[in-house]
Design an enzyme around this catalytic site. Structure first.
Site, PDB file in Angstrom:
ATOM      1  N   ASN A 155       0.809  -1.227   0.000  1.00 48.26           N
ATOM      2  CA  ASN A 155       0.000   0.000   0.000  1.00 48.26           C
ATOM      3  C   ASN A 155       0.844   1.281   0.000  1.00 48.26           C
ATOM      4  OD1 ASN A 155       0.697  -0.550   2.662  1.00 48.26           O
ATOM      5  ND2 ASN A 155      -1.274   0.066   3.511  1.00 48.26           N
ATOM      6  N   SER A 233      -0.365  -7.740   7.281  1.00 47.29           N
ATOM      7  CA  SER A 233      -1.625  -8.128   7.931  1.00 47.29           C
ATOM      8  C   SER A 233      -1.391  -8.837   9.266  1.00 47.29           C
ATOM      9  CB  SER A 233      -2.402  -9.048   6.988  1.00 47.29           C
ATOM     10  OG  SER A 233      -1.635 -10.199   6.743  1.00 47.29           O
ATOM     11  N   GLU A 254       4.237  -4.173  12.458  1.00 49.59           N
ATOM     12  CA  GLU A 254       3.314  -3.065  12.166  1.00 49.59           C
ATOM     13  C   GLU A 254       2.145  -3.693  11.430  1.00 49.59           C
ATOM     14  OE1 GLU A 254       3.411   0.028  12.987  1.00 49.59           O
ATOM     15  OE2 GLU A 254       5.466   0.288  13.665  1.00 49.59           O
ATOM     16  N   LEU A 255       1.049  -3.926  12.141  1.00 50.53           N
ATOM     17  CA  LEU A 255      -0.024  -4.750  11.546  1.00 50.53           C
ATOM     18  C   LEU A 255      -1.272  -3.917  11.263  1.00 50.53           C
ATOM     19  CD1 LEU A 255       0.594  -7.858  13.829  1.00 50.53           C
ATOM     20  CD2 LEU A 255       1.674  -7.289  11.666  1.00 50.53           C
ATOM     21  N   CYS A 288      -3.368   1.317   6.741  1.00 49.90           N
ATOM     22  CA  CYS A 288      -3.600   0.660   8.039  1.00 49.90           C
ATOM     23  C   CYS A 288      -4.214   1.631   9.041  1.00 49.90           C
ATOM     24  CB  CYS A 288      -2.284   0.118   8.570  1.00 49.90           C
ATOM     25  SG  CYS A 288      -1.019   1.378   8.611  1.00 49.90           S
ATOM     26  N   GLU A 385     -10.932  -4.536   8.975  1.00 50.66           N
ATOM     27  CA  GLU A 385     -10.307  -3.450   8.225  1.00 50.66           C
ATOM     28  C   GLU A 385     -10.932  -3.426   6.827  1.00 50.66           C
ATOM     29  OE1 GLU A 385      -6.185  -4.506   7.773  1.00 50.66           O
ATOM     30  OE2 GLU A 385      -5.544  -2.498   8.233  1.00 50.66           O
TER      31      GLU A 385
HETATM   32  P1  NAD Z   1       0.189  -9.210   3.829  1.00 46.43           P
HETATM   33  O1  NAD Z   1       0.358  -9.565   5.259  1.00 46.43           O
HETATM   34  O2  NAD Z   1      -0.580 -10.112   2.967  1.00 46.43           O
HETATM   35  O3  NAD Z   1       1.621  -9.078   3.134  1.00 46.43           O
HETATM   36  C1  NAD Z   1       2.615  -8.228   3.646  1.00 46.43           C
HETATM   37  C2  NAD Z   1       3.963  -8.766   3.212  1.00 46.43           C
HETATM   38  O4  NAD Z   1       4.161 -10.037   3.825  1.00 46.43           O
HETATM   39  C3  NAD Z   1       4.098  -8.990   1.709  1.00 46.43           C
HETATM   40  O5  NAD Z   1       5.409  -8.642   1.321  1.00 46.43           O
HETATM   41  C4  NAD Z   1       3.898 -10.499   1.570  1.00 46.43           C
HETATM   42  O6  NAD Z   1       4.543 -11.053   0.472  1.00 46.43           O
HETATM   43  C5  NAD Z   1       4.561 -10.975   2.853  1.00 46.43           C
HETATM   44  N1  NAD Z   1       4.172 -12.305   3.299  1.00 46.43           N
HETATM   45  C6  NAD Z   1       2.949 -12.894   3.246  1.00 46.43           C
HETATM   46  N2  NAD Z   1       3.038 -14.147   3.760  1.00 46.43           N
HETATM   47  C7  NAD Z   1       4.321 -14.327   4.134  1.00 46.43           C
HETATM   48  C8  NAD Z   1       5.053 -15.422   4.709  1.00 46.43           C
HETATM   49  N3  NAD Z   1       4.453 -16.561   5.025  1.00 46.43           N
HETATM   50  N4  NAD Z   1       6.370 -15.255   4.953  1.00 46.43           N
HETATM   51  C9  NAD Z   1       6.989 -14.094   4.649  1.00 46.43           C
HETATM   52  N5  NAD Z   1       6.370 -13.044   4.092  1.00 46.43           N
HETATM   53  C10 NAD Z   1       5.049 -13.156   3.851  1.00 46.43           C
HETATM   54  O7  NAD Z   1      -0.373  -7.730   3.802  1.00 46.43           O
HETATM   55  P2  NAD Z   1      -0.682  -6.815   2.535  1.00 46.43           P
HETATM   56  O8  NAD Z   1      -1.985  -7.229   1.966  1.00 46.43           O
HETATM   57  O9  NAD Z   1       0.503  -6.729   1.634  1.00 46.43           O
HETATM   58  O10 NAD Z   1      -0.818  -5.372   3.236  1.00 46.43           O
HETATM   59  C11 NAD Z   1      -1.970  -4.941   3.830  1.00 46.43           C
HETATM   60  C12 NAD Z   1      -1.886  -5.106   5.330  1.00 46.43           C
HETATM   61  O11 NAD Z   1      -0.752  -4.392   5.836  1.00 46.43           O
HETATM   62  C13 NAD Z   1      -3.077  -4.489   6.019  1.00 46.43           C
HETATM   63  O12 NAD Z   1      -3.542  -5.321   7.038  1.00 46.43           O
HETATM   64  C14 NAD Z   1      -2.515  -3.191   6.595  1.00 46.43           C
HETATM   65  O13 NAD Z   1      -3.209  -2.711   7.698  1.00 46.43           O
HETATM   66  C15 NAD Z   1      -1.127  -3.595   6.937  1.00 46.43           C
HETATM   67  N6  NAD Z   1      -0.265  -2.414   7.052  1.00 46.43           N
HETATM   68  C16 NAD Z   1       0.152  -2.027   8.295  1.00 46.43           C
HETATM   69  C17 NAD Z   1       0.929  -0.880   8.435  1.00 46.43           C
HETATM   70  C18 NAD Z   1       1.390  -0.423   9.786  1.00 46.43           C
HETATM   71  O14 NAD Z   1       2.308   0.384   9.849  1.00 46.43           O
HETATM   72  N7  NAD Z   1       0.821  -0.897  10.878  1.00 46.43           N
HETATM   73  C19 NAD Z   1       1.295  -0.140   7.305  1.00 46.43           C
HETATM   74  C20 NAD Z   1       0.846  -0.562   6.059  1.00 46.43           C
HETATM   75  C21 NAD Z   1       0.065  -1.713   5.948  1.00 46.43           C
END
Ligand code: NAD
Length: 484
Positions: A155, A233, A254-255, A288, A385
């Protein structure tokens, strides 16, 4: 040669990443038209392992440089990111979809972490502690944690990376970054500029597996990777946290969030509407910290909603490369499906549709802004969310009860409220169970501020001096036998 600001896509590709013709290459598409824009190397387990080895090999010499030396190189990197803002913004819009003006804003925000931590790294002080015995002296120093694995979402394809890389580099760590499969090009461009700035090879490494598990497998079996920093996530964060336990790696998470946005009866309505437009529609709601549950006091409900609806009706949905677009496409089909299922479920459970923008043909990733009223805790739009341009609104009477409602979630990232009463502002900010609270403000992100959540929204902080601490260990030294 002077940098030319007006470059085409082919030139950008030749400058910032290597294309791959392999069958299993990672394919990057433009969400505005779903066309292929790049094919890059798919990192398998062995490739990920080699990148981690490169980070190990580069660690000692990077860690042993002076903080001033690292700062000097980081400032060069900052200057290059600033100079190439147009390139980086265009890459971001093409792979992520956000309007170009927003992408430029993100590059400025992203670069601010590099400058801020270049300045903060030279202030990584230790301390002296009064010792209980006359013959003892106690001191602490702060040292780099070592090799870091950073995993980031799609994002904010640039800022989520510099928010980790900049403090890590300033602290003397080397890093392997795994960006999202959806947006790897922004990461490759940032790394290429780091190298151009003179940051030695091996200090910043980017891996681009199509299967993220190839990377996590390599990371978790390596006991010398000392730190995981993850943004993404909640379910994936929990999985990584469990895996990190095997070798007790330091971890930052950071979720996701489920931000309440509360407007009390004494609020400045115009300011609150403008705050909500930012908190709800920035990045098309894919943030997020996006406002998720909107609570309006019943006495200002009508006035607020009239103005809010007017502003939402003015939003233009369209390709990010077109200057009139306010909202780009959502990231993929799954995101569009999730948003429409949530809206339909809310309507079935009694929500009222106040406004829905023009819907595009099936298969398009453009999703119209929606306003739902009468939303309740039973609906997914309040429980989860949303991550899209859907404003879920309800009204309240009781100022105490609304804080309980706002806190009734396992998420604890960001919350917002508007009031002009100073006592209420303090009490409400203290009682909201969130890591960050916007008081009369819909925009809370800054390199100098500690960004992070409580409860299931995460562990640790990014940005600010606390963000540097995440990449450092405190070493305590006890000197004995000191005689006058
Ligand atoms: P996601 O958790 O699906 O993916 C995030 C990252 O994790 C990607 O690079 C993905 O390839 C990787 N990933 C997924 N499974 C993995 C595994 N088993 N091992 C290693 N890496 C893995 O999330 P998304 O859809 O890319 O992003 C959206 C989420 O991120 C939302 O929930 C949002 O709230 C959160 N987010 C949080 C913040 C914060 O600062 N708190 C900031 C931005 C986004």
């Amino acid at each position: 040669m002077k940098y030319n600001e007006h470059r085409n896509w082919k030139e950008l590709a030749e400058t910032y990443w290597e294309s791959s013709d392999e069958q299993d290459a990672l394919e990057v598409t433009n969400p505005a038209n779903q066309q292929l824009i790049a094919k890059i190397k798919n990192f398998g387990y062995r490739d990920c392992k080699s990148s981690i080895d490169r980070a190990h090999a580069a660690l000692a010499s990077w860690r042993d440089r002076t903080a001033y030396d690292r700062s000097r190189l980081m400032k060069k990197w900052f200057s290059l990111v600033k100079e190439r803002r147009n390139d980086l913004a265009m890459i971001m819009t093409m792979e992520q979809g956000k309007p170009l003006s927003e992408a430029k804003g993100e590059i400025t925000y992203s670069s601010s972490f590099i400058r801020w931590f270049a300045e903060e790294g030279i202030r990584a002080y230790g301390e002296t502690i009064p010792a209980p015995a006359a013959s003892s002296r106690f001191v602490t120093i702060r040292q780099s944690v070592g090799v870091v694995a950073a995993i980031t979402p799609w994002n904010f394809p640039s800022a989520m990376i510099t928010r980790k890389l900049a403090p890590a580099l300033a602290a003397g760590c080397t890093v392997v970054v795994k960006p999202s499969e959806e947006t790897p090009l922004s990461a490759l461009a940032l790394a290429s500029l780091a190298e151009e700035a003179g940051i030695p090879k091996g200090v910043v490494n980017v891996v681009t597996p199509t299967d993220p598990e190839e990377f996590s497998k390599a990371v978790f079996e390596d006991s010398e990777v000392r730190k995981i920093s993850f943004t993404g996530s909640i379910p994936v964060g929990k999985k990584l946290m469990a895996a990190a336990a095997k070798t007790v790696k330091k971890i930052s998470l950071e979720l996701g969030g489920n931000a309440p946005f509360i407007v009390f009866e004494d609020a400045d309505i115009k300011r609150a509407v403008s705050g909500l437009m930012t908190a709800k529609f920035r990045n098309n709601g894919q943030a997020c910290i996006a406002a998720n549950r909107i609570f309006l006091h019943e006495s200002i409900y009508g006035e607020f909603m009239e103005l809010f609806e007017k502003k939402v009706r003015e939003l233009k949905v369209g390709p990010g490369m077109e200057s009139q677009s306010d909202l780009g496409p959502l990231i993929n089909k799954a995101a569009c499906k999730k948003a429409s299922e949530m809206v339909e479920e809310a309507l079935e459970k009694g929500a009222r549709l106040r406004y829905r923008g023009q819907q595009e043909a099936d298969g398009s990733l453009f999703y119209p802004p929606v306003i739902l009223e009468n939303c309740t805790e039973e609906m997914r739009v309040f429980k989860e969310e949303i991550f899209g341009p859907v404003a879920a609104v309800s009204s309240f009477k009781d100022g105490r009860r609304v804080i309980e409602q706002a806190n009734d979630t396992q998420s604890g990232l960001a919350a917002y409220f508007y009031s002009r009463d100073i006592s209420r502002c303090w009490i409400c900010a203290e009682e909201l169970e969130y890591g960050m609270v916007g008081v009369n403000s819909g925009f809370i992100s800054d390199a100098s501020a500690p960004f992070g959540g409580i409860k299931e929204s995460g562990i640790g902080r990014e940005g600010s001096r606390y963000g540097l601490e995440e990449y450092m260990e405190i070493k305590y030294m006890s000197f004995g036998g000191i005689k006058k």
